[in-house]
Design an enzyme around this catalytic site. Structure first.
Site, mmCIF file in Angstrom:
data_model
loop_
_atom_site.group_PDB
_atom_site.id
_atom_site.type_symbol
_atom_site.label_atom_id
_atom_site.label_comp_id
_atom_site.label_asym_id
_atom_site.label_seq_id
_atom_site.Cartn_x
_atom_site.Cartn_y
_atom_site.Cartn_z
ATOM 1 N N LYS A 1 -50.803 3.508 -85.646
ATOM 2 C CA LYS A 1 -52.163 3.877 -85.726
ATOM 3 C C LYS A 1 -52.293 4.948 -84.664
ATOM 4 O O LYS A 1 -52.954 6.032 -84.937
ATOM 5 C CB LYS A 1 -53.324 2.978 -85.694
ATOM 6 C CG LYS A 1 -52.826 1.900 -87.040
ATOM 7 C CD LYS A 1 -54.067 0.688 -87.181
ATOM 8 C CE LYS A 1 -53.986 -0.241 -86.180
ATOM 9 N NZ LYS A 1 -52.487 -1.011 -86.142
ATOM 10 N N THR A 2 -51.931 4.642 -83.436
ATOM 11 C CA THR A 2 -52.472 5.478 -82.373
ATOM 12 C C THR A 2 -51.694 6.645 -82.280
ATOM 13 O O THR A 2 -52.191 7.894 -82.061
ATOM 14 C CB THR A 2 -51.952 4.664 -80.939
ATOM 15 O OG1 THR A 2 -52.745 3.483 -80.908
ATOM 16 C CG2 THR A 2 -52.481 5.294 -79.710
ATOM 17 N N ASP B 1 -59.907 2.880 -80.671
ATOM 18 C CA ASP B 1 -58.817 1.824 -81.267
ATOM 19 C C ASP B 1 -59.646 0.583 -81.362
ATOM 20 O O ASP B 1 -60.846 0.521 -80.512
ATOM 21 C CB ASP B 1 -57.917 1.850 -80.080
ATOM 22 C CG ASP B 1 -56.686 0.925 -80.609
ATOM 23 O OD1 ASP B 1 -56.659 0.558 -81.921
ATOM 24 O OD2 ASP B 1 -55.824 0.788 -79.706
ATOM 25 N N THR C 1 -57.183 -3.300 -86.960
ATOM 26 C CA THR C 1 -56.141 -4.500 -87.470
ATOM 27 C C THR C 1 -57.159 -5.118 -88.474
ATOM 28 O O THR C 1 -56.421 -6.170 -89.163
ATOM 29 C CB THR C 1 -55.607 -5.189 -86.165
ATOM 30 O OG1 THR C 1 -56.789 -5.703 -85.692
ATOM 31 C CG2 THR C 1 -54.764 -4.599 -85.658
ATOM 32 N N ARG D 1 -42.709 -0.627 -83.588
ATOM 33 C CA ARG D 1 -43.035 -1.128 -82.036
ATOM 34 C C ARG D 1 -42.093 -2.127 -81.809
ATOM 35 O O ARG D 1 -41.509 -1.967 -80.749
ATOM 36 C CB ARG D 1 -44.577 -1.381 -81.650
ATOM 37 C CG ARG D 1 -44.472 -1.931 -80.321
ATOM 38 C CD ARG D 1 -45.762 -2.299 -79.872
ATOM 39 N NE ARG D 1 -46.847 -1.166 -79.850
ATOM 40 C CZ ARG D 1 -47.870 -1.208 -80.089
ATOM 41 N NH1 ARG D 1 -48.653 -2.301 -80.344
ATOM 42 N NH2 ARG D 1 -48.727 -0.365 -79.841
HETATM 43 N N1 LIG Z 1 -43.954 6.228 -88.179
HETATM 44 C C1 LIG Z 1 -42.923 6.133 -86.947
HETATM 45 N N2 LIG Z 1 -42.216 6.722 -86.778
HETATM 46 C C2 LIG Z 1 -41.595 6.708 -85.606
HETATM 47 N N3 LIG Z 1 -41.877 5.760 -84.399
HETATM 48 C C3 LIG Z 1 -43.245 5.099 -84.962
HETATM 49 C C4 LIG Z 1 -43.645 5.285 -85.859
HETATM 50 N N4 LIG Z 1 -44.820 4.581 -86.130
HETATM 51 C C5 LIG Z 1 -45.091 3.899 -84.853
HETATM 52 N N5 LIG Z 1 -43.678 4.265 -84.270
HETATM 53 C C6 LIG Z 1 -43.562 4.041 -82.605
HETATM 54 O O1 LIG Z 1 -43.868 2.541 -82.565
HETATM 55 C C7 LIG Z 1 -44.686 2.421 -81.371
HETATM 56 C C8 LIG Z 1 -46.147 1.884 -81.613
HETATM 57 O O2 LIG Z 1 -46.849 2.717 -82.319
HETATM 58 P P1 LIG Z 1 -48.379 2.626 -82.283
HETATM 59 O O3 LIG Z 1 -48.856 2.653 -80.761
HETATM 60 O O4 LIG Z 1 -48.998 4.152 -82.662
HETATM 61 O O5 LIG Z 1 -49.071 1.482 -83.119
HETATM 62 P P2 LIG Z 1 -50.570 1.126 -83.339
HETATM 63 O O6 LIG Z 1 -50.563 0.807 -84.714
HETATM 64 O O7 LIG Z 1 -51.523 1.942 -82.701
HETATM 65 O O8 LIG Z 1 -50.581 -0.201 -82.612
HETATM 66 P P3 LIG Z 1 -51.646 -1.152 -82.043
HETATM 67 O O9 LIG Z 1 -52.554 -1.448 -83.097
HETATM 68 O O10 LIG Z 1 -51.199 -2.395 -81.316
HETATM 69 O O11 LIG Z 1 -52.367 -0.049 -80.807
HETATM 70 C C9 LIG Z 1 -44.921 4.010 -80.747
HETATM 71 O O12 LIG Z 1 -44.337 3.995 -79.468
HETATM 72 C C10 LIG Z 1 -44.105 4.693 -81.508
HETATM 73 O O13 LIG Z 1 -42.745 5.359 -80.896
#
Ligand SMILES: Nc1ncnc2c1ncn2[C@@H]1O[C@H](COP(=O)(O)OP(=O)(O)OP(=O)(O)O)[C@@H](O)[C@H]1O
Length: 346
Positions: free
Chosen positions: A68-69, A113, A162, A221
């Protein structure tokens, strides 16, 4: 969160955060998986660029670590717009949000977030800002208080949660587009792993990638983190080559099982079977029995267990499926959920 959850927990700290930032895809065409979301988002962004207007506000919902981030950053990059990052818990008072909103540049992307954890007064201020690009600054207290309207620059809000179900309807309705992020398929996680191993300079054969991918709880992740732990194991205990056997031995050592379940996942299943005969049991009771907060069980463990067909959420409580008994090496009772085709009836 306890130390033994760190390995497969989608939360990251310190150095891990730096590595995570380095591994983030920067543009939409580098973002792996989530085909539908990518296509929908691409249309929203392209059309906004054509009209030279900020796109509609975007809400992203899904389990931790699904990207998401990363997607929020990509939205800003694709628009060529600056990005401001904050989070729901940081917005305790309306003034916290007003300070951000009133200094946004035209077209800026504001990423909030954990938007479901924003305090109520900030949330109400956000309604007006999202709809009319205006905030009311309240001056004074009590009956003499006056609201002074202040125009703010048109911006795009990207909210991540989430727990979309916790967002009040008036807030949810103000998003023009909601991206539902799903768990990733094994083949997609293999691509994530190959990309990361290239960036980190780690040699990763196909079969090693497959083994790590299938144990990564459908979460990029976690895949990236397990890759680094398996690399450590390969360097210290072997000749550095990540074969399937080696990945499997390393992940066994880290207590990630063949289906990717970690200690909390297994503790939840064990409690459900051992203490509650497979359920149904309420979330709070289940959480207490594994020594975790209900939110941790609900947000971190359950979505994956449901996705794997090991746990079902029913109106009467959480229920283990027949597959859960089998997964823990126990014979399912004849009336186990999922053992009877009638369970699948709507
Ligand atoms: N589609 C993708 N392709 C490649 N790498 C990804 C992808 N999605 C996420 N990642 C990797 O996974 C890691 C976590 O992603 P991210 O921080 O965006 O998740 P999030 O959903 O925001 O988590 P949270 O809700 O815990 O903040 C990032 O470092 C990224 O490198």
């Amino acid at each position: 969160m306890s130390a033994d959850r760190e390995l497969v927990s989608p939360d990251a700290e310190g150095d891990e955060r730096l590595i995570e930032a380095a591994l983030r895809p920067k543009r939409l065409d580098e973002f792996i998986g989530q085909g539908r979301v990518r296509e929908q988002l691409s249309l929203v962004l392209q059309s906004a660029l054509r009209r030279s207007r900020p796109p509609d506000h975007v809400l992203m919902s899904g389990s931790p670590g699904l990207g998401k981030t990363t997607l929020a950053m990509i939205v800003a990059a694709e628009l060529g717009a600056p990005l401001r990052v904050t989070s729901g818990p940081a917005l305790e008072r309306a003034g916290d949000l007003a300070a951000i909103l009133s200094t946004l540049a035209e077209g800026e992307v504001l990423f909030i977030d954990e938007i479901h954890r924003m305090a109520r007064p900030a949330e109400e201020m956000l309604y007006l800002a999202m709809e009319d690009f205006r905030v009311d600054i309240v001056v004074g207290k009590g009956p003499g208080a006056t609201a002074i309207p202040l125009d703010i620059a048109p911006f795009t809000l990207v909210g991540a949660t989430t727990r979309a179900g916790l967002l009040p309807a008036p807030l949810r309705d103000r998003f023009g587009f909601t991206a539902h992020m799903e768990f990733y398929e094994v083949a997609e996680l293999e691509r994530v792993l190959h990309r990361s191993s290239r960036l980190l300079g780690i040699g990763l054969p196909e079969d090693g990638a497959h083994e790590i991918a299938r144990r990564s709880r459908g979460t990029p992740r976690i895949a990236n983190r397990l890759l680094r732990r398996v690399r450590d194991f390969a360097e210290v205990r072997a000749d550095g080559v990540i074969t399937r056997e080696l990945a499997s031995a390393a992940l066994d050592l880290y207590e990630v099982d063949a289906e990717g379940l970690d200690r909390l996942d297994r503790a939840v299943l064990r409690a459900l079977l051992g203490k509650f005969g497979g359920g149904p049991v309420g979330l709070s009771t289940l959480a207490v029995s594994v020594g975790e907060e209900p939110e941790t069980v609900e947000v971190v463990a359950e979505p994956f267990l449901v996705r794997q067909g090991l746990l079902a959420r029913t109106p009467r409580g959480r229920v283990a499926t027949a597959a859960a008994w089998v997964h823990l090496g126990l014979p399912p009772p004849p009336d186990a959920f999922g053992a009877n085709p009638a369970d699948d009836a709507p």
